[in-house]
Scaffold this motif. Structure first.
Motif, short mmCIF file in Angstrom:
data_model
loop_
_atom_site.label_atom_id
_atom_site.label_comp_id
_atom_site.label_asym_id
_atom_site.label_seq_id
_atom_site.Cartn_x
_atom_site.Cartn_y
_atom_site.Cartn_z
N VAL A 89 0.84 -1.21 0.00
CA VAL A 89 0.00 0.00 0.00
C VAL A 89 0.87 1.26 0.00
O VAL A 89 0.63 2.21 -0.76
CB VAL A 89 -0.97 -0.01 1.21
N ALA A 90 1.91 1.28 0.83
CA ALA A 90 2.77 2.46 0.93
C ALA A 90 3.54 2.70 -0.37
O ALA A 90 3.70 3.84 -0.80
CB ALA A 90 3.74 2.31 2.10
N ALA A 91 4.00 1.62 -1.01
CA ALA A 91 4.70 1.78 -2.29
C ALA A 91 3.74 2.31 -3.36
O ALA A 91 4.10 3.15 -4.18
CB ALA A 91 5.33 0.46 -2.72
N GLY A 92 2.50 1.82 -3.33
CA GLY A 92 1.49 2.32 -4.27
C GLY A 92 1.20 3.79 -4.04
O GLY A 92 1.12 4.59 -4.99
N PHE A 93 1.06 4.18 -2.77
CA PHE A 93 0.84 5.59 -2.45
C PHE A 93 2.05 6.45 -2.82
O PHE A 93 1.90 7.60 -3.22
CB PHE A 93 0.51 5.78 -0.97
N ALA A 94 3.25 5.89 -2.66
CA ALA A 94 4.45 6.64 -3.02
C ALA A 94 4.45 6.95 -4.51
O ALA A 94 4.82 8.05 -4.93
CB ALA A 94 5.70 5.86 -2.64
N ILE A 95 4.02 5.99 -5.30
CA ILE A 95 3.93 6.21 -6.75
C ILE A 95 2.90 7.30 -7.04
O ILE A 95 3.18 8.25 -7.79
CB ILE A 95 3.58 4.90 -7.48
N LEU A 96 1.74 7.19 -6.45
CA LEU A 96 0.68 8.17 -6.68
C LEU A 96 1.07 9.56 -6.16
O LEU A 96 0.75 10.57 -6.78
CB LEU A 96 -0.62 7.72 -6.04
N ALA A 97 1.76 9.61 -5.03
CA ALA A 97 2.13 10.90 -4.43
C ALA A 97 3.17 11.64 -5.25
O ALA A 97 3.28 12.86 -5.15
CB ALA A 97 2.65 10.68 -3.01
N GLN A 98 3.92 10.94 -6.08
CA GLN A 98 4.94 11.59 -6.90
C GLN A 98 4.36 12.28 -8.13
O GLN A 98 4.94 13.22 -8.65
CB GLN A 98 6.01 10.59 -7.34
#
Length: 135
Positions: A89-98
């Motif tokens: 989940v955190a890696a997915g959010f990191a992608i979206l947050a960039q």
């Protein structure tokens, strides 16, 4: 000759856990810089505008994602299954947050974080089963 029991994808899990900690640290630092609106990162008033929101708002988002990534990386090293899911989940959010800051002052930095987070997602999703996560 001693026989070693190798877990399928053990290298990917080690990579994913360590990269979660590294990328989480980088996201944490990037978030701090964005929150502070540091002149090193934001060089002019026109560059403070991102696709969605402002630089400080996305700084908080990226900072929180970085904290979650670091916690997940430590948990995966410790063999915790909840950490695998948090890492995904955190890696997915990191992608979206960039993406909102992707077209901002440092697009190559954002692209690097997106690539590393994508590899972490693959490692955790492909090899993070209950049998493998205990490393």
């Amino acid at each position: 000759m001693a026989s070693e029991s190798r877990i399928q994808g053990e290298g990917w899990l080690l990579y994913a856990s360590h990269m979660l900690i590294i990328v989480g640290t980088l996201n944490f630092l990037q978030g701090l810089v964005l929150i502070a609106e540091d002149e090193i990162y934001v060089t002019g008033p026109a560059e403070q505008i991102v696709v969605v929101g402002d630089v400080s708002t996305w700084g908080w988002v990226i900072l929180i994602v970085g904290i979650l990534q670091g916690a997940a990386g430590i948990g995966v090293i410790g063999g915790q299954q909840w950490a695998r899911w948090l890492g995904i989940v955190a890696a997915g959010f990191a992608i979206l947050a960039q993406f909102p800051v992707f077209f901002g002052p440092h697009p190559f930095w954002s692209l690097t974080v997106v690539i590393l987070a994508s590899l972490v997602l693959y490692g955790l999703a492909a090899y993070g089963s209950d049998e493998n996560i205990g490393m």
